[in-house]
Write a protein that holds these residues in place. Structure first.
Motif, PDB file in Angstrom:
ATOM      1  N   SER A 156     -62.541  34.508  -7.353  1.00 63.71           N
ATOM      2  CA  SER A 156     -61.460  33.683  -7.910  1.00 63.71           C
ATOM      3  C   SER A 156     -60.972  32.645  -6.903  1.00 63.71           C
ATOM      4  N   GLU A 157     -61.906  32.022  -6.259  1.00 71.01           N
ATOM      5  CA  GLU A 157     -61.592  31.083  -5.198  1.00 71.01           C
ATOM      6  C   GLU A 157     -61.496  29.673  -5.778  1.00 71.01           C
ATOM      7  N   GLU A 158     -60.500  28.931  -5.351  1.00 78.42           N
ATOM      8  CA  GLU A 158     -60.382  27.554  -5.829  1.00 78.42           C
ATOM      9  C   GLU A 158     -61.316  26.646  -5.027  1.00 78.42           C
ATOM     10  N   ARG A 196     -60.300  19.930  -8.941  1.00 78.18           N
ATOM     11  CA  ARG A 196     -60.070  21.277  -8.429  1.00 78.18           C
ATOM     12  C   ARG A 196     -60.396  22.256  -9.542  1.00 78.18           C
ATOM     13  N   VAL A 240     -61.271  26.569 -10.611  1.00 73.20           N
ATOM     14  CA  VAL A 240     -61.408  27.975 -10.236  1.00 73.20           C
ATOM     15  C   VAL A 240     -62.534  28.550 -11.098  1.00 73.20           C
ATOM     16  N   ASP A 289     -58.410  21.933 -13.193  1.00 81.07           N
ATOM     17  CA  ASP A 289     -57.106  21.366 -12.877  1.00 81.07           C
ATOM     18  C   ASP A 289     -56.863  20.060 -13.651  1.00 81.07           C
ATOM     19  N   THR A 296     -60.809  25.455  -1.097  1.00 79.30           N
ATOM     20  CA  THR A 296     -59.515  24.929  -0.669  1.00 79.30           C
ATOM     21  C   THR A 296     -58.764  25.981   0.138  1.00 79.30           C
ATOM     22  N   GLY A 297     -59.350  27.173   0.234  1.00 75.57           N
ATOM     23  CA  GLY A 297     -58.690  28.246   0.949  1.00 75.57           C
ATOM     24  C   GLY A 297     -57.710  29.030   0.085  1.00 75.57           C
ATOM     25  N   ARG A 298     -57.601  28.643  -1.202  1.00 79.38           N
ATOM     26  CA  ARG A 298     -56.663  29.352  -2.073  1.00 79.38           C
ATOM     27  C   ARG A 298     -57.406  30.312  -2.996  1.00 79.38           C
ATOM     28  N   ILE A 299     -56.830  31.479  -3.184  1.00 78.00           N
ATOM     29  CA  ILE A 299     -57.335  32.415  -4.184  1.00 78.00           C
ATOM     30  C   ILE A 299     -56.367  32.312  -5.368  1.00 78.00           C
ATOM     31  N   VAL A 300     -56.871  31.991  -6.538  1.00 75.91           N
ATOM     32  CA  VAL A 300     -56.007  31.723  -7.686  1.00 75.91           C
ATOM     33  C   VAL A 300     -56.334  32.716  -8.797  1.00 75.91           C
TER      34      VAL A 300
END
Lengths: 310, 317
Positions: free
Chosen positions: B155-157, B174, B176, B194, B213-217
């Motif tokens: 689930s990585e963006e 962007r 996911v 996005d 992006t380093g975010r897990i969404v």
């Protein structure tokens, strides 16, 4: 009247356990009042049960008594060796892995679910984050069997009846192919399985040897544009505009880039032995690509487009 | 009131019993609920069928050959004598298992030494496959596919560069990723997008770059398209096309609603869903003289115009 499931199960048990083939009279006698008394009603009920058992995959053997008091009588039995699934002892994690594989490739398949149950795996999960859709064709199971048993097959293809030693099956680019030796032509051929006409049947007793080291992937060029190429691979030089250049290069590989233009466009050398495949690839770029040479390929593309533009 | 369940055909009940019994016999005691879930039956159906099978056997039907009873929600199976092993695989089942297993070995993340590889090797031996050349599956992956698959699992963006064929432009977006699949020779990624705020399905080979992006969404709960049926929606417009024998591959490659029987020249008329007009234009250019667009008639001008645009380029140089 006995429940039908009960009667089918009892018939199955009887034919599995019997030490000698049984006639319908013997079967009806042993199963006591489960079959009707009248001869034709009994025969009809039995035939229906026999068909039902065969339908679920039970191999029922039958023979006709050759001589003696019961000459001409049909007798039935089940060969346990042919009935049972044997020689496939899967560990739990292996059965589960096949279950996951089935969920990732044939999530809704009832026969796939049936197969998993036979292997001791559980209910088929219906979604997988990473999956592949496998095209389903009715010819595939019998072709696989023929490949494994090394038995020749016959089928229609481009209006001609073929006899082929099936060497292997390949799924590539979304299509199933059969690679094998065509008897009439005396050479190796590749067939698109979805273009096979009519039924595929095995030719009993016609076995063959497959060449050592055969791999269906070698029979079919990875690039459809190269199908039909012999030794010298003819190529066409194609200019691709800057916006599509990066994607084209990623697809073709850096080695095919002949010229890099200052505006970001590239000239690539692309195999064109299989003209329809080449043309199809080219048209994917619409007005962002142009055949530079050879002239005959360029003229062919122009004529093709003119037929659509008019 | 819940509707009464449809009566199940005898063949289907027996078929299920024949896979259920060997499994039960190996375990001895299993809760009814577990059996029902595993074999896609209701608990009542399981009990009914097992009580029935307990009455079956061999003449003179006094000995219980299949010793099974239900006690307080648990199925208990005694010493087995009959139906201890499942029925052999039929040819369809054999093919499906082998092809599925081989295909799964081509998916990103497959382990060459893992349980699938081991199970598959045993299966192949049991089916008389003496090597892997008999059934081969190639699912050639575009360069960024493994990256997309890893992001879907985690689930990585991602920030991707995407070339859109319908608008012929490259955009940055962007996404996911939620599922990755191969269908008809192409790879796709369905993702929370996005830019559009919905789930969109992208061709993986048109993803030109992908960076985390380093975010897990947390993935949205918007429904995902079903691989295999995803561009086949009923709301999509339809076109009617006549196809020459040389263009029949279209029927195999794309979903079609209807195919007419061939006429004397071997041409067929098909009705196809058209998710994007650009797709139809490209396909008709590819088919050239081997296809005719019957309707919608207004798209004929678009096809001719697209061909004219490409031709203009050749006339210029």
């Amino acid at each position: 009247m006995t429940d039908r499931v009960e009667r089918l199960t009892n018939l199955l048990a009887l034919l599995l356990e019997t030490r000698e083939p049984l006639s319908l009279v013997q079967i009806a006698g042993q199963m006591e009042s489960q079959y009707p008394d009248g001869q034709s009603a009994r025969r009809a009920a039995f035939e229906r049960d026999k068909a039902a058992l065969r339908d679920i995959g039970v191999p029922i053997e039958q023979e006709i008594v050759p001589g003696g008091e019961y000459a001409g009588q049909t007798r039935y039995w089940i060969d346990r060796g042919r009935y049972e699934l044997r020689g496939l002892e899967l560990d739990d994690d292996e059965a589960r892995a096949l279950q996951v594989a089935m969920a990732a490739t044939r999530p809704g398949s009832t026969s796939g679910q049936e197969a998993l149950w036979k292997l001791g795996a559980g209910a088929l999960d219906r979604s997988a984050a990473i999956s592949a859709v496998l095209p389903d064709l009715p010819e595939l199971p019998v072709l696989r069997e023929a490949v494994a048993q090394r038995v020749a097959v016959t089928f229609g293809y481009r209006d001609v009846a073929r006899e082929v030693d099936p060497w292997g099956l390949l799924l590539r680019d979304g299509f199933w192919y059969l690679v094998g030796f065509d008897h009439a032509r005396g050479e190796r051929r590749t067939y698109r399985i979805d273009r096979i006409e009519g039924e595929v049947s095995m030719i009993a007793g016609r076995t063959f040897e497959r060449p050592d080291g055969f791999d269906p992937r070698d029979a079919l060029p990875a690039d459809p544009k190269q199908i039909g190429a012999v030794d010298e691979v003819p190529t066409a030089r194609v200019r691709i505009d800057a916006p599509r250049a990066a994607a084209a290069e990623a697809d073709l590989g850096e080695a095919r880039v002949a010229i890099r233009h200052p505006d970001g466009a590239i000239d690539v050398d692309v195999p064109c032995a299989n003209l329809p495949a080449f043309r199809s690839w080219l048209i994917g770029f619409l007005e962002h690509a142009e055949v530079i040479e050879p002239a005959d390929v360029r003229d062919h593309v122009i004529a093709w487009l003119e037929s659509v533009a008019s | 009131m819940t509707p009464r369940p449809k009566p199940r055909p005898a063949e289907e009940r027996l078929r299920r019993l024949l896979v259920m019994l060997p499994w039960l016999m190996e375990r001895g005691e299993v809760p009814v609920s577990e059996v029902a879930a595993r074999f896609a039956l209701t608990e009542d159906e399981v009990v009914l069928d097992l009580e029935l099978i307990a009455m079956c056997g061999l003449p003179p039907f006094v000995d219980e050959l299949i010793d099974v009873f239900v006690d307080d929600g648990v199925i208990v199976v005694g010493v087995p004598r009959l139906f201890t092993r499942p029925l052999r695989l039929n040819s369809v089942e054999a093919f499906e298992l082998l092809a599925s297993g081989r295909a799964a070995m081509e998916l990103p993340g497959a382990d060459e030494q893992g349980p699938l590889a081991r199970g598959l090797a045993k299966l192949a031996t049991a089916l008389g496959e003496d090597d892997t050349a008999g059934v081969r599956i190639d699912l050639d992956r575009p360069p960024l596919l493994d990256r997309l698959a890893a992001a879907a699992t985690a689930s990585e963006e991602l920030l991707i560069g995407y070339w859109s064929a319908s608008r012929d432009e490259t955009t940055e977006r962007r996404i996911v990723p939620r599922q990755v699949f191969a269908d008809r020779g192409e790879w796709y990624v369905s993702a929370d997008d996005d830019r559009s705020g919905t789930v969109r399905t992208f061709r993986a080979d048109r993803v030109l770059s992908a960076e985390g992006t380093g975010r897990i969404v947390a993935p949205s709960d918007a429904p995902l398209p079903t691989p295999g049926a995803w561009f086949d929606d009923e709301s999509v417009r339809r076109a009617v096309i006549r196809l020459a024998p040389a263009a029949r591959w279209v029927i195999e490659r794309y979903p079609v609603d209807q195919v007419s029987p061939p006429n004397r020249r071997g041409w067929v008329t098909v009705r196809v869903p058209v998710a994007s007009e650009q797709w139809l234009v490209r396909t008709l250019l590819r088919l050239g003289p081997d296809a005719e667009l019957v309707e919608p008639a207004e798209w004929r001008t678009d096809v001719a115009a697209a061909a004219g645009l490409v031709l203009a380029r050749y006339r210029r140089s």
